[in-house]
Design an enzyme around this catalytic site. Structure first.
Site, PDB file in Angstrom:
ATOM      1  N   GLN A 128      -3.088  -5.379   6.257  1.00 42.80           N
ATOM      2  CA  GLN A 128      -2.845  -4.289   7.211  1.00 42.80           C
ATOM      3  C   GLN A 128      -3.635  -4.535   8.498  1.00 42.80           C
ATOM      4  OE1 GLN A 128      -4.133  -1.391   4.299  1.00 42.80           O
ATOM      5  NE2 GLN A 128      -2.124  -0.401   4.260  1.00 42.80           N
ATOM      6  N   GLU A 171      -4.917  13.371   9.698  1.00 45.91           N
ATOM      7  CA  GLU A 171      -5.781  12.992   8.585  1.00 45.91           C
ATOM      8  C   GLU A 171      -7.083  12.487   9.195  1.00 45.91           C
ATOM      9  OE1 GLU A 171      -6.341   9.829   4.934  1.00 45.91           O
ATOM     10  OE2 GLU A 171      -5.555   9.233   6.862  1.00 45.91           O
ATOM     11  N   ASP A 198      -5.130  -4.289  12.014  1.00 46.06           N
ATOM     12  CA  ASP A 198      -5.243  -3.140  12.913  1.00 46.06           C
ATOM     13  C   ASP A 198      -4.521  -3.403  14.225  1.00 46.06           C
ATOM     14  OD1 ASP A 198      -7.128  -1.929  11.109  1.00 46.06           O
ATOM     15  OD2 ASP A 198      -7.912  -0.836  12.854  1.00 46.06           O
ATOM     16  N   ASP A 224       0.862  -1.190   0.000  1.00 47.22           N
ATOM     17  CA  ASP A 224       0.000   0.000   0.000  1.00 47.22           C
ATOM     18  C   ASP A 224       0.897   1.237   0.000  1.00 47.22           C
ATOM     19  OD1 ASP A 224      -2.056   1.819   0.166  1.00 47.22           O
ATOM     20  OD2 ASP A 224      -2.488   1.454   2.281  1.00 47.22           O
ATOM     21  N   ASN A 229      -2.370   3.069  12.838  1.00 46.58           N
ATOM     22  CA  ASN A 229      -3.661   2.381  12.973  1.00 46.58           C
ATOM     23  C   ASN A 229      -3.454   0.889  12.770  1.00 46.58           C
ATOM     24  OD1 ASN A 229      -6.675   2.200  12.996  1.00 46.58           O
ATOM     25  ND2 ASN A 229      -6.255   1.340  10.975  1.00 46.58           N
ATOM     26  N   HIS A 230      -2.460   0.560  11.922  1.00 42.95           N
ATOM     27  CA  HIS A 230      -2.217  -0.833  11.563  1.00 42.95           C
ATOM     28  C   HIS A 230      -0.738  -1.010  11.246  1.00 42.95           C
ATOM     29  CE1 HIS A 230      -3.581   1.640   8.117  1.00 42.95           C
ATOM     30  NE2 HIS A 230      -2.422   1.245   7.632  1.00 42.95           N
ATOM     31  N   ASP A 286      -1.809   9.334  10.219  1.00 42.25           N
ATOM     32  CA  ASP A 286      -2.660   8.612   9.290  1.00 42.25           C
ATOM     33  C   ASP A 286      -3.937   8.117   9.977  1.00 42.25           C
ATOM     34  OD1 ASP A 286      -2.837   7.371   6.636  1.00 42.25           O
ATOM     35  OD2 ASP A 286      -2.625   5.458   7.680  1.00 42.25           O
ATOM     36  N   ARG A 339       2.359  13.693  10.180  1.00 41.07           N
ATOM     37  CA  ARG A 339       1.047  13.665   9.547  1.00 41.07           C
ATOM     38  C   ARG A 339       0.480  12.333  10.012  1.00 41.07           C
ATOM     39  NH1 ARG A 339      -1.523   9.733   6.050  1.00 41.07           N
ATOM     40  NH2 ARG A 339      -3.042  10.798   4.786  1.00 41.07           N
ATOM     41  N   HIS A 374      -2.302  12.235  -2.362  1.00 39.35           N
ATOM     42  CA  HIS A 374      -1.912  10.956  -2.957  1.00 39.35           C
ATOM     43  C   HIS A 374      -3.070   9.967  -3.030  1.00 39.35           C
ATOM     44  CE1 HIS A 374      -1.895  10.412   1.296  1.00 39.35           C
ATOM     45  NE2 HIS A 374      -1.685   9.118   1.187  1.00 39.35           N
ATOM     46  N   ASP A 375      -4.176  10.291  -2.377  1.00 41.94           N
ATOM     47  CA  ASP A 375      -5.347   9.410  -2.404  1.00 41.94           C
ATOM     48  C   ASP A 375      -6.344   9.913  -3.444  1.00 41.94           C
ATOM     49  OD1 ASP A 375      -4.471   7.652  -0.420  1.00 41.94           O
ATOM     50  OD2 ASP A 375      -5.117   9.011   1.168  1.00 41.94           O
TER      51      ASP A 375
HETATM   52  C1  GLC Z   1      -4.586   6.808   4.657  1.00 45.27           C
HETATM   53  C2  GLC Z   1      -3.605   7.098   3.540  1.00 45.27           C
HETATM   54  C3  GLC Z   1      -3.766   6.084   2.455  1.00 45.27           C
HETATM   55  C4  GLC Z   1      -3.533   4.699   3.023  1.00 45.27           C
HETATM   56  C5  GLC Z   1      -4.410   4.454   4.244  1.00 45.27           C
HETATM   57  C6  GLC Z   1      -3.984   3.233   4.989  1.00 45.27           C
HETATM   58  O1  GLC Z   1      -5.885   6.963   4.249  1.00 45.27           O
HETATM   59  O2  GLC Z   1      -3.762   8.414   3.097  1.00 45.27           O
HETATM   60  O3  GLC Z   1      -2.902   6.334   1.384  1.00 45.27           O
HETATM   61  O4  GLC Z   1      -3.821   3.741   2.061  1.00 45.27           O
HETATM   62  O5  GLC Z   1      -4.372   5.517   5.155  1.00 45.27           O
HETATM   63  O6  GLC Z   1      -2.845   3.475   5.755  1.00 45.27           O
END
Ligand code: GLC
Length: 566
Positions: A169, A243, A171, A61, A103-104, A201, A199, A309-310
Site C-alpha cells: 500500500q 476516520e 502512500d 487488505d 492515503n495510499h 480512511d 467515510r 471491521h478493524d
Molecule cells: C483503515 C481501515 C483499515 C485499513 C487501513 C488501511 O484503518 O479501517 O481496515 O486496513 O485503513 O487502508
C-alpha cells in the site's frame, strides 16, 4: 439553525458488499445481492449505509488497497449495478456513503506501476520516495507485529518508497497538487453516481507531511477545508465522516472552528472508554471522555460505534485500564491484535449475554452522536478466531439456515460462514430472529425506531448527572424546550440510585419511560429513586408525552432562554 442535517440524527449501518449477499452464485457477495436486501435494511430503520471499499483491488487488505478509483471490482458487479443500488437506496429513503481510501493505493495501481518504472514518470511524484533507506524506516507502523517497516526498497524503481500501512500500500504524496486534484475528481465521480458522502480512511495520515526527512509529521488541516468546499459545491448535503483516532485536543482541528472541515468523525476516544466502562462497571472515565469530546461545532457530529471491521483499538487507555478490558473481553493472546486491541465481535465479547448486549447498544444509541451499527451485530453474530488478523470479524452475513447461511449457493464462499458453536448460522440468523418477537433483531429494530424519535441526542446539549454511584451513568439532554434522560447500570448487580433531574422548578418531577410503563415521580425533595436491575437501561422523557406540542422552533437552553440565534 437548520435542524434537518441528515447525518446529525440518523442511524448508520456499515457492511462490505463481498460478505453480504451473493446473487450470481460465485461465492462472493455483490451489488445485485445487496440490492435485494435493501428491504431488510429499510425495515431495520437505518438511514445510511456505509459501504466498505468495492473498487477493483488485489484484495490484500480487504479492498483497502485500491487499483482503480473509478470502477467496481468485477466480482461485485458493474458500475451499472452500483447505480441500481444507489437508486434503490434513494427510493427507500436511505443514503449511501462509501470509503474514500486515498492515503495510499495498491502497488498494482497503474499510477504506481508507472511511477516505479522510471524517475521521469509523470506519476513518480505521486508517491513518496527516498534513494537510501531512511533512518526512521522502523518507526510508525500501523500494524505492529505484522508490518515490519514503513519504507521498502523497490527493485524496479531503484529506490525506497514510503508506506504507512502494509508494503503493498504505497502512500500517495498527498502534498502534491496533482494528487489533491485527483482526490477531488474521485469524490466528484462517486457523488455523480448517487452517493451522499464518504467515510474517509486514515485521515491523520492523508493530511500529514510525508518524506524521508520528516521526523514528526505535521498535519495540514487546511486540506480538510478544500475537500469540504469542493464537496459542498458539488452537492450541498453530502458529508465526510473521518476516520481519525486522535486526541480530544485536536478534534476541533478536524471539525474546524467554524464547522468548515469534517462533518463527522468517529469517536474513538469514547469508544475505548465505553469498553472500559463495560468491562469495569465504572462510568467515570467514560464520563470524562464524553466531556473531553464535547466541544464541536453545531453542525458537526460524532459517529458512535461499538465494533467495526478493524480491531477494537485500546491504545488510548492507560495500561491498567487496557488490562482490565483485555482481562474481561479478550483474555487469550489469540483474541488480541497489534499489541493494542481485541479483534473479536461484540456478542462473543459480552459472553452472548442479551442483557449486556442491550446495555451496550442502548449506550451506543444514547451517547452524543449518530450510532453506527456493524452488519451482523443486529443479530448478535460471532467471530471465527481461526481466520487471520481482522478477518475473524468479517465473515458472511448469516441470513438463514440454508447452506452457507443463505449468503451464497456456491460451494466455495469467499470467506467461510460461521457454522460451528453457539454463533453458528443454524442458531444465529436473520430469518429465525425475524419470526421471534423477542429476538435481538426485533429489539434492535425497536431501539433504532426510538433512537430516531429522540433528536435531542443528535442535536441537544448533554449533562452527566451525579448519581453518586460510579456503576450508574445518568445523562440528560436538552433541546428546544424538551429534555430526555438516560440511566444505565453497568454493573452485574442491581443498584438503587437517587438523583435530581436538575431542571428549574418542578420541571423534572415526572420521568416518562419510553420503553416500558415503568415511569418515575420525584419525591417531595425533588429526587427520583430508581431500583435498577443488573445491566438496566432506562430511556425517559422529562415531563410528559406532549413534548412535540412543547417543542420550540428555536434553540433554547434548559431554562427556556434562547441559546443560539435562530
Ligand atoms: C483503515 C481501515 C483499515 C485499513 C487501513 C488501511 O484503518 O479501517 O481496515 O486496513 O485503513 O487502508
Amino acid at each position: 439553525m437548520i435542524d434537518d442535517l441528515w447525518y446529525k440524527n440518523g442511524v448508520f449501518y456499515c457492511l462490505s458488499v463481498g460478505t453480504y449477499m451473493d446473487a450470481n452464485g460465485d461465492g462472493v457477495g455483490d451489488f445485485k445481492g445487496l440490492l435485494r436486501r435493501l428491504d431488510y435494511l429499510q425495515g431495520l430503520g437505518i438511514t445510511a449505509i456505509w459501504l466498505m471499499p468495492f473498487q477493483p483491488s488485489p484484495g490484500k487488505d480487504d479492498g483497502y488497497d485500491i487499483a482503480d478509483y473509478y470502477g467496481v471490482d468485477p466480482r461485485y458487479g458493474s458500475l451499472g449495478d452500483f447505480v441500481e443500488f444507489t437508486h434503490g437506496c434513494r427510493q427507500r429513503g436511505m443514503r449511501v456513503i462509501i470509503d474514500l481510501v486515498v492515503n495510499h493505493t495498491s502497488d498494482a495501481h497503474p499510477w504506481f506501476c508507472d511511477a516505479r518504472s522510471s524517475p521521469d514518470s509523470q506519476y513518480r511524484d505521486w508517491y513518496v520516495w527516498a534513494d537510501k533507506k531512511p533512518a526512521n524506516a522502523g518507526k510508525g507502523m500501523v500494524f505492529p507485529g505484522v508490518q515490519k517497516s514503513t519504507w521498502t526498497r523497490d527493485k524496479e524503481a531503484g529506490a525506497w518508497y514510503f508506506h504507512r500501512f502494509y508494503d503493498f500500500q504505497p502512500d500517495l504524496n498527498t502534498s502534491n497538487p496533482h494528487v489533491q486534484a485527483e482526490i477531488l475528481k474521485i469524490m466528484g465521480f462517486w457523488i455523480q453516481l448517487g452517493v451522499s458522502g464518504f467515510r474517509m480512511d486514515a485521515v491523520p495520515f492523508v493530511i500529514a507531511t510525508k518524506g524521508a526527512k520528516v521526523r514528526n509529521p505535521i498535519e495540514q488541516y487546511d486540506m480538510l477545508r478544500s475537500l469540504r468546499e469542493f464537496l459542498q459545491w458539488r452537492q450541498g448535503n453530502a458529508i465526510i465522516l473521518a476516520e481519525a483516532n486522535v486526541l480530544p485536543e485536536t478534534d476541533m482541528e478536524y471539525f474546524g472552528d467554524d464547522g468548515d472541515r469534517m462533518h463527522m468523525m468517529f469517536n474513538f476516544h469514547v469508544n475505548q472508554h465505553l469498553f472500559y466502562a463495560l468491562a469495569s462497571a465504572d462510568s467515570r472515565p467514560l464520563a470524562k471522555a464524553l466531556q473531553a469530546t464535547k466541544p464541536r461545532p453545531a453542525t458537526a457530529q460524532w459517529g458512535l460505534f461499538l465494533r467495526n471491521h478493524d480491531e477494537l483499538d485500546l491504545g488510548r487507555l492507560t495500561k491498567a485500564q487496557r488490562n482490565v478490558v483485555f482481562e474481561k473481553f479478550g483474555r487469550d493472546k489469540n483474541m488480541q491484535l497489534y499489541d493494542r486491541g481485541i479483534r473479536r465481535r461484540l456478542a462473543p465479547m459480552l459472553g452472548g449475554d442479551r442483557r449486556r448486549l442491550e446495555l451496550a447498544y442502548s449506550l451506543m444509541c444514547t451517547l452524543p452522536g449518530t450510532p453506527v451499527i456493524r452488519y451482523g451485530d443486529e443479530i448478535g453474530m460471532g467471530d471465527d478466531l481461526d481466520l487471520p488478523e481482522r478477518n475473524c470479524a468479517r465473515t458472511p452475513m448469516q441470513w438463514s439456515t440454508e447452506p452457507h447461511a443463505g449468503f451464497t449457493e456456491s460451494d466455495r464462499p469467499c470467506a467461510p460462514v460461521i457454522d460451528k458453536g453457539p454463533y453458528g448460522y443454524e442458531h444465529v440468523n436473520a430469518a429465525k430472529q425475524r419470526r421471534d418477537p423477542n429476538s435481538m433483531l426485533n429489539w434492535t429494530e425497536r431501539i433504532v425506531r426510538m433512537r430516531k424519535e429522540v433528536p435531542e441526542i443528535g442535536w441537544g446539549d448533554f449533562k452527566v448527572i451525579a448519581a453518586r454511584d460510579p456503576a450508574v451513568l445518568v445523562m440528560r439532554y436538552d433541546w428546544r424546550n424538551n429534555s430526555v434522560l438516560f440511566v444505565h447500570n453497568l454493573d452485574e448487580k442491581p443498584r438503587e440510585v437517587s438523583f435530581a433531574v436538575g431542571l428549574p422548578g418542578d420541571a423534572g418531577n415526572l420521568l416518562v419511560n419510553l420503553l416500558s410503563e415503568d415511569h418515575s415521580k420525584a419525591n417531595e425533595r425533588g429526587k427520583h429513586m430508581l431500583m435498577l436491575e443488573a445491566y438496566a437501561y432506562r430511556w425517559y422523557r422529562v415531563g410528559g408525552l406532549d413534548y412535540l406540542l412543547k417543542r420550540s422552533d428555536i434553540d433554547t437552553d434548559a431554562t427556556g432562554k434562547t441559546s443560539h440565534p435562530a
